[in-house]
Design an enzyme around this catalytic site. Structure first.
Site, PDB file in Angstrom:
ATOM      1  N   PHE A  11      44.574 -72.179  34.480  1.00  0.00           N
ATOM      2  CA  PHE A  11      45.936 -72.537  34.896  1.00  0.00           C
ATOM      3  C   PHE A  11      46.135 -74.022  34.651  1.00  0.00           C
ATOM      4  CE2 PHE A  11      49.412 -72.457  38.284  1.00  0.00           C
ATOM      5  CZ  PHE A  11      50.233 -71.602  37.564  1.00  0.00           C
ATOM      6  N   THR A  97      41.565 -71.049  28.714  1.00  0.00           N
ATOM      7  CA  THR A  97      40.609 -71.914  29.406  1.00  0.00           C
ATOM      8  C   THR A  97      40.088 -72.940  28.406  1.00  0.00           C
ATOM      9  OG1 THR A  97      38.768 -70.376  28.964  1.00  0.00           O
ATOM     10  CG2 THR A  97      39.978 -70.093  31.034  1.00  0.00           C
ATOM     11  N   LYS A 126      40.307 -71.453  19.990  1.00  0.00           N
ATOM     12  CA  LYS A 126      39.786 -71.190  18.645  1.00  0.00           C
ATOM     13  C   LYS A 126      38.444 -70.452  18.684  1.00  0.00           C
ATOM     14  CE  LYS A 126      39.735 -75.592  17.590  1.00  0.00           C
ATOM     15  NZ  LYS A 126      40.482 -76.191  18.726  1.00  0.00           N
ATOM     16  N   GLU A 150      47.707 -66.295  17.868  1.00  0.00           N
ATOM     17  CA  GLU A 150      48.512 -67.196  17.039  1.00  0.00           C
ATOM     18  C   GLU A 150      48.276 -68.651  17.425  1.00  0.00           C
ATOM     19  OE1 GLU A 150      50.861 -66.301  14.331  1.00  0.00           O
ATOM     20  OE2 GLU A 150      50.258 -68.378  14.108  1.00  0.00           O
ATOM     21  N   VAL A 153      45.647 -71.637  15.871  1.00  0.00           N
ATOM     22  CA  VAL A 153      45.918 -72.516  14.730  1.00  0.00           C
ATOM     23  C   VAL A 153      47.372 -72.976  14.794  1.00  0.00           C
ATOM     24  CG1 VAL A 153      45.978 -72.710  12.209  1.00  0.00           C
ATOM     25  CG2 VAL A 153      44.227 -71.286  13.303  1.00  0.00           C
ATOM     26  N   GLY A 207      47.316 -90.531  23.970  1.00  0.00           N
ATOM     27  CA  GLY A 207      46.922 -89.202  24.424  1.00  0.00           C
ATOM     28  C   GLY A 207      46.669 -88.222  23.295  1.00  0.00           C
ATOM     29  N   ASP A 221      37.275 -79.701  14.479  1.00  0.00           N
ATOM     30  CA  ASP A 221      38.440 -78.894  14.883  1.00  0.00           C
ATOM     31  C   ASP A 221      39.030 -78.161  13.674  1.00  0.00           C
ATOM     32  OD1 ASP A 221      40.849 -78.301  16.689  1.00  0.00           O
ATOM     33  OD2 ASP A 221      41.799 -79.480  15.107  1.00  0.00           O
ATOM     34  N   LYS A 225      39.421 -74.015  12.449  1.00  0.00           N
ATOM     35  CA  LYS A 225      40.711 -73.441  12.035  1.00  0.00           C
ATOM     36  C   LYS A 225      40.627 -72.857  10.629  1.00  0.00           C
ATOM     37  CE  LYS A 225      43.368 -76.431  15.115  1.00  0.00           C
ATOM     38  NZ  LYS A 225      44.013 -77.762  15.246  1.00  0.00           N
ATOM     39  N   GLY A 323      50.549 -79.201  21.566  1.00  0.00           N
ATOM     40  CA  GLY A 323      51.587 -79.402  22.579  1.00  0.00           C
ATOM     41  C   GLY A 323      51.577 -78.279  23.598  1.00  0.00           C
TER      42      GLY A 323
END
Lengths: 349, 349
Positions: A11, A97, A126, A150, A153, A207, A221, A225, A323
């Site tokens: 959460f 999570t 991922k 979805e 990526v 950030g 990362d 992907k 985001g």
């Protein structure tokens, strides 16, 4: 009208935003999409867990104060992920999570528990897709449920689903993508004159970059992907070690200036290509792109993937790569896809 | 397995290429897509018409020599569009003739004849969609058949269907697009130093621009595409006269140079935006874009549309705007969509 009962596992920002969307737009979603959503379970490392088959009061959950846990509202101060996922009445588990890059845990276990107990899963992580994608997809099929991802990526920007649904009848030869906003931002700031360390610091202050920026700038990362897209879209059957990885820490201000003078621009590109023998070669590496390359103009935190197809040539989609709201929408788009698969309907707004 | 009988109305570049795809890849398409295609009628202004419910030999049709017409193969030297469309046994009419910008004829009549006789239609013509879209969509619904037209905007690049199917749950606020390859090419060549007339001549020599380039460079082509996207995606309910139009003939080399020095670039942009009162404002106009604008890097014959959404911000798709193969694929993608709507299935390759 159909109502799907959902459980929010984790959460943090993403699932909280999904809860806010449901709370503030619930009726609008129902009339736009043809189904309703009811949250019947929430688990969280900090807040504990709450299971209410009749539906959780989301404004309560979103406004838990200070050190309060779900224990004060009839839940438990313990997270209880395994028992909640196994026993709750949810049709769909929204897994948001975290995931470690070695074995994808704990997200992989969350997904597995859900699928084996006959619940569909959408995840923004991922790890489960990159590291256990084939196993979990097969587990979903065995149990007659859905596994959608979805958001793994480019957040909610349609990429995986776009290629799977909009390219029917085309052969996909490969793809090239800018798949990490942090490294893209850093390269852009270096082009504007900052050195590497200053650009990283700025990204951290804004950030964009973590305290340890390695996952972003060293290409880990993007590597995950690329692995996801190669296996999902090119049926590559490859593993993480097959995706060669080089980050941007080796790109010097001199490299950047030299490229600039030559009308070129450095980008961290993740790509995969089908070879004539049917195998797939995949990798992550900094590339000097000519300015008229379709990916050269993708700036800042925007991400993009250029697909190479037989009948259409290159088709590129660009949009947000990250985001809170964008990733929460990815979960919603996964649920919409599950509903469409069930009803044969495509919801229009 | 399902086989769809199709009629090719117009046997120019686009429908010939579709016939070639069916002839050379028929079995592959069948196994990839889950259905077969059989051509049972062809009409053409030059070749006449041929109707064979048992299926036309496509290699014969593709190799008709010299001044031969379909009459030598049991057909007629006359085009007979109305009677062929009304009476043939096709399930689907592939309409790829031509359209005038005033009333969309003759394509509009072809589409109407097909729909009123209970046949589904896919068309690559803008006219029927832009000028009679609502009427024809309603006629299709009354007759329980499909009216699809992905090829009317950006050839086979998924744009209309992408926005309708991939943006479920999002609110679309508007879009901006580069929707004409010829004018985009001309602006690019002017940026490279050519004057307007020389750039037009070059585009004509390369086959990008017509002898009369007005439809492309004066924005008429983009105006129709904006009208289609505004009505289909924003439910704007507007007409051609509501789309303000200005072409690129007023853009001078001085304008181009001035923009270049300021780090900007002229593009012919077609756009529509929902206003606070719910109405939609749409237009076509040359715009000076900053180089980091998502559409500034769209060069040459590539087209692109940037969608402005509530939850994802901007999502942009770019790809081919024209081309024989690319447009033939649009028809195939329309048929795939009809099949998916019928079976609830989405074909994967």
């Amino acid at each position: 009208m159909t109502t799907y009962d959902i459980a929010l596992i984790g959460f943090g920002g993403v699932n909280r935003t999904l809860a806010e969307l449901i709370a503030t737009r619930g009726e609008g979603l129902r009339s736009d999409l043809g189904f309703g959503l009811r949250v019947v379970a929430i688990t969280d490392l900090r807040l504990g867990s709450l299971v209410q088959p009749e539906g959780i009061d989301l404004s309560m959950a979103l406004n838990l104060g200070g050190s309060e846990t779900f224990a004060v509202h009839g839940g438990s101060a313990d997270t209880n992920n395994e028992s909640v996922i196994h026993t709750c009445t949810a049709d769909i588990i929204c897994e948001a999570t975290y995931t470690n890059p070695e074995d994808g845990e704990p997200a992989v276990s969350h997904v597995r528990w859900a699928l084996e107990s006959g619940k569909s899963v959408c995840t923004t992580n991922k790890g489960p897709v990159a590291l256990r994608g084939a196993e979990l997809t097969s587990l979903a099929e065995q149990n007659g449920v859905h596994f959608e991802f979805e958001g793994a990526v480019m957040s909610g920007t349609p990429v995986i689903r776009l290629a799977k649904k909009m390219f029917s009848g085309l052969k996909l030869n490969g793809f090239e993508g800018i798949l990490n906003g942090t490294s893209n931002y850093v390269l852009g700031r270096m082009e504007a004159g900052l050195d590497y360390d200053a650009a990283i610091r700025e990204a951290q202050e804004l950030g964009y970059a973590e305290a340890n920026p390695a996952a972003d700038v060293e290409g880990y990362d993007v590597q995950l992907k690329v692995l996801i897209l190669a296996n999902e879209l090119l049926d590559a059957g490859i593993e993480l070690k097959d995706v060669k990885r080089q980050g941007i820490s080796t790109v010097t201000p001199e490299d950047i200036n030299k490229a600039s003078r030559a009308g070129r621009r450095w980008k961290l590109v993740g790509s995969a290509q089908r070879n004539p023998d049917g195998t797939v070669t995949a990798g992550v590496t900094p590339v000097e792109l000519p300015l008229d390359h379709g990916l050269a103009g993708v700036s800042g935190a925007t991400n993009a993937v250029a697909f190479d197809t037989d009948l259409l040539g290159h088709v590129t989609v660009s949009g947000p790569g990250a985001g809170r709201v964008e990733t929460a929408y990815a979960l919603l788009s996964d649920i919409i896809a599950m509903h469409a698969a069930k009803t044969g309907a495509v919801a229009h707004v």
